[in-house]
Design a protein around this motif. Structure first.
Motif, PDB file in Angstrom:
ATOM      1  N   SER A  70     -30.292 -26.367  -3.143  1.00 55.82           N
ATOM      2  CA  SER A  70     -29.661 -26.014  -2.062  1.00 55.82           C
ATOM      3  C   SER A  70     -29.349 -26.316  -1.480  1.00 55.82           C
ATOM      4  O   SER A  70     -28.778 -25.476  -0.345  1.00 55.82           O
ATOM      5  N   THR A  71     -30.349 -26.602  -1.423  1.00 54.97           N
ATOM      6  CA  THR A  71     -30.687 -28.052  -0.190  1.00 54.97           C
ATOM      7  C   THR A  71     -29.441 -28.919   0.272  1.00 54.97           C
ATOM      8  O   THR A  71     -29.352 -30.604   0.900  1.00 54.97           O
ATOM      9  N   ALA A  73     -25.293 -29.874   1.248  1.00 51.29           N
ATOM     10  CA  ALA A  73     -24.795 -29.651   2.862  1.00 51.29           C
ATOM     11  C   ALA A  73     -24.215 -28.897   2.324  1.00 51.29           C
ATOM     12  O   ALA A  73     -23.233 -27.717   3.326  1.00 51.29           O
ATOM     13  N   SER A  75     -23.878 -26.711   0.534  1.00 55.07           N
ATOM     14  CA  SER A  75     -24.536 -24.987   0.043  1.00 55.07           C
ATOM     15  C   SER A  75     -24.689 -24.445   0.993  1.00 55.07           C
ATOM     16  O   SER A  75     -26.244 -23.741   0.477  1.00 55.07           O
ATOM     17  N   ARG A  76     -24.867 -24.383   1.911  1.00 58.93           N
ATOM     18  CA  ARG A  76     -25.739 -24.003   2.996  1.00 58.93           C
ATOM     19  C   ARG A  76     -25.785 -22.581   3.348  1.00 58.93           C
ATOM     20  O   ARG A  76     -26.364 -21.861   3.011  1.00 58.93           O
ATOM     21  N   LEU A  79     -28.361 -21.571   0.291  1.00 54.97           N
ATOM     22  CA  LEU A  79     -29.027 -21.733   0.471  1.00 54.97           C
ATOM     23  C   LEU A  79     -29.213 -20.259   1.539  1.00 54.97           C
ATOM     24  O   LEU A  79     -30.929 -19.687   1.999  1.00 54.97           O
ATOM     25  N   LYS A  80     -28.625 -19.711   2.841  1.00 51.66           N
ATOM     26  CA  LYS A  80     -28.954 -18.698   4.147  1.00 51.66           C
ATOM     27  C   LYS A  80     -29.150 -17.708   3.107  1.00 51.66           C
ATOM     28  O   LYS A  80     -30.079 -16.723   3.289  1.00 51.66           O
ATOM     29  N   PHE A 203     -34.137 -24.917   8.309  1.00 47.35           N
ATOM     30  CA  PHE A 203     -32.316 -24.408   8.747  1.00 47.35           C
ATOM     31  C   PHE A 203     -32.215 -23.942   9.500  1.00 47.35           C
ATOM     32  O   PHE A 203     -32.497 -22.601   9.262  1.00 47.35           O
ATOM     33  N   ASP A 205     -29.154 -23.003  10.149  1.00 50.24           N
ATOM     34  CA  ASP A 205     -28.058 -22.284   9.815  1.00 50.24           C
ATOM     35  C   ASP A 205     -28.570 -20.681  10.238  1.00 50.24           C
ATOM     36  O   ASP A 205     -27.583 -20.156   9.736  1.00 50.24           O
ATOM     37  N   VAL A 211     -22.523 -19.809   9.717  1.00 48.09           N
ATOM     38  CA  VAL A 211     -22.499 -19.702   8.896  1.00 48.09           C
ATOM     39  C   VAL A 211     -22.705 -18.099   7.588  1.00 48.09           C
ATOM     40  O   VAL A 211     -23.500 -17.551   8.288  1.00 48.09           O
TER      41      VAL A 211
END
Length: 498
Positions: A70-71, A73, A75-76, A79-80, A203, A205, A211
């Motif tokens: 999930s790294t 862009a 998939s932010r 990832l969060k 990360f 974000d 996000v």
């Protein structure tokens, strides 16, 4: 392979420091407190480890896999969501389990183990459970970003060093059991703060309101829970003996046995170093359906895991009596226990540890789970039968046998579902090199018996490593092995020049 070599090298440095710090902590506690208090501390640590495991829900495995995929862009949000899940859920479950352990501490210490002094250890460790669970899953999450640096720095170096520092200081000024337990809590708090900081650097974000997190709890937990049971089985393998010894025997017997088992655990140094970078790399390869590369990495990792661990096994077995004397004269009698446990650990380096992640990261976590269940039952049964008969010796036989069994099953499972087998006839050359090294080491120690035991350990170890390495280069290494070594040389030369 270049990225794998770099990551494994960083991980090895971390594991070397971590193993040394943890082992030094155990030796220090044994020297300051003696076998009985050391045994009580060990029993408290067992309960912490099990509660910490259940609080994590296996999310350290899910963190590696789902962060790794999930790294990108786009998939932010995912990832969060993954990061918040693997940090938050373990902390919440840890609070629940910690509270349960705190309020049942007197019952466990007095009514079950007949050791009232154990209660204070359980109470302090109960406060550490939510902190440790979140810190562990968070540190594993950082490896999903294809770097082992932050996990190594916090999990392998800073936390063990902080624990050693505070345990020594508090122990020397008279806090004894309370001080040793409190040191672990302090170390975990420091580790959790640093993990939050490093995740933010990787990360930013994670704290941004722009996000919105996309949570996928069902998928992550369904992937992680079966692997959590596998970890539970592993804890059963390494802690059932301690629990049953604590029930049937004195705290001193537990402390002496712990010294032998901790020394045997030195053999997982290379295994853990490889697996730290092996797991996310394999997850990416399987996700991209690069099966031939995954299979080749599996074979290379298994071979080098054994090559590097075998001389450590030889040193521990040949020098077993001298090494345990470091803990104190009371611990030296456990040398045969050390040899038995080290033999069980050797099977892990022969593919068992790597196989576990091959199955997990290829989506066969349930097949791994079935084998783990069978071995858990075997381990409990053997300890239940052998400890009342032979005490610590029976515990070592039961644990080593179970460990060898589970690692054999994992190799067979990988062969069955993925069609890849890590061994070949050329590997017998490695065993021959080890046998010659062991004979040489025994003869060396026979002629050095009149000098200090520390010098005997150092001199014989250096000579055995020289003999093993020389024979390995002359007879057992192939072209692939030499190319791998050359890659390490290039990395080291760049590091030195920098």
């Amino acid at each position: 392979m270049s990225k794998f070599v770099k990551g494994a090298g960083i991980s090895f440095i971390g594991q070397l420091g971590s193993t040394g710090l943890k082992y030094l902590t155990q030796v220090t506690l044994a020297w300051i407190f003696g076998a009985e208090v050391f045994g009580l501390y060990t029993l408290g640590l067992v309960f912490y480890q099990f509660c910490d495991l259940f609080a994590r829900l296996g999310l350290e495995f899910g963190a590696v896999r789902y962060v790794a995929i999930s790294t990108t862009a786009e998939s932010r949000p995912k990832l969060k969501g993954v990061l918040l899940t693997v940090l938050g859920l373990p902390f919440m479950f840890g609070c629940v389990l910690g509270g349960m352990l705190f309020y049942s501490s007197s019952l466990i210490a007095t009514d079950i183990f007949q050791k009232p002094a154990l209660a204070v250890v359980l109470q302090v460790f109960s406060l550490a459970i939510p902190v440790g669970a979140s810190m562990t899953t968070g540190s594993f999450a950082t490896t999903g970003f294809q770097t082992t640096l932050y996990r190594v720095l916090v999990f392998d170096l800073i936390v063990p060093f902080t624990n050693l520092l505070f345990a020594t200081c508090l122990g020397l000024i008279g806090f004894r059991l309370f001080g040793a337990s409190l040191a672990w809590l302090i170390a975990l708090i420091v580790g959790l703060i640093l993990i939050f900081y490093f995740i933010y650097n990787l990360f930013p974000d994670i704290t941004s309101s722009k996000v919105k997190p996309a949570f996928n709890l069902k998928e992550i937990i369904s992937f992680s829970l079966p692997l959590s049971f596998g970890t539970f089985v592993w804890l059963l393998l390494i802690w059932t003996d301690i629990l049953m010894l604590g029930y049937y025997n004195s705290a001193s017997a537990v402390g002496i046995y712990r010294a032998a088992s901790q020394t045997a655990f030195l053999m997982i140094l290379f295994d853990r170093s490889l697996i730290t970078i092996f797991a996310p790399t394999i997850a990416n390869l399987f996700n991209q359906e690069k099966l031939s590369e995954a299979n080749q990495l599996y074979k290379t990792s298994t071979r080098w895991n054994f090559i590097l661990t075998f001389p450590l096994f030889i040193i521990l077995t040949i020098s077993s009596q001298h090494i345990l004397k470091i803990y104190g004269s009371d611990f030296q009698a456990a040398w045969i226990i050390l040899i038995i446990l080290a033999t069980g650990q050797l099977t892990r380096s022969g593919g068992g540890g790597v196989c576990m992640h091959m199955l997990a990261m290829s989506g066969h976590q349930y097949l791994k789970l079935y084998g783990d269940i069978a071995l858990a039952i075997t381990n409990i049964t053997l300890n239940f039968l052998l400890i009342p008969l032979w005490g610590p010796l029976g515990a070592s036989i039961a644990t080593a046998s179970s460990m060898a069994g589970i690692n054999l099953v994992r190799v067979i499972q990988v062969k069955y579902v993925l069609g890849v087998y890590p061994y070949s006839l050329r590997d017998f050359k490695i065993i021959i090199c080890g046998v010659v090294t062991a004979i040489s080491g025994y003869l060396i120690q026979y002629f050095l018996h009149d000098i200090s035991y520390l010098l005997i350990i150092a001199i014989s170890a250096l000579i055995m490593i020289f003999i093993y390495t020389s024979m390995l280069f002359l007879t057992a290494l192939n072209e692939d092995d030499k190319r791998l070594i050359n890659q390490y040389k290039v990395k080291i030369n760049k590091f030195i020049k920098a």
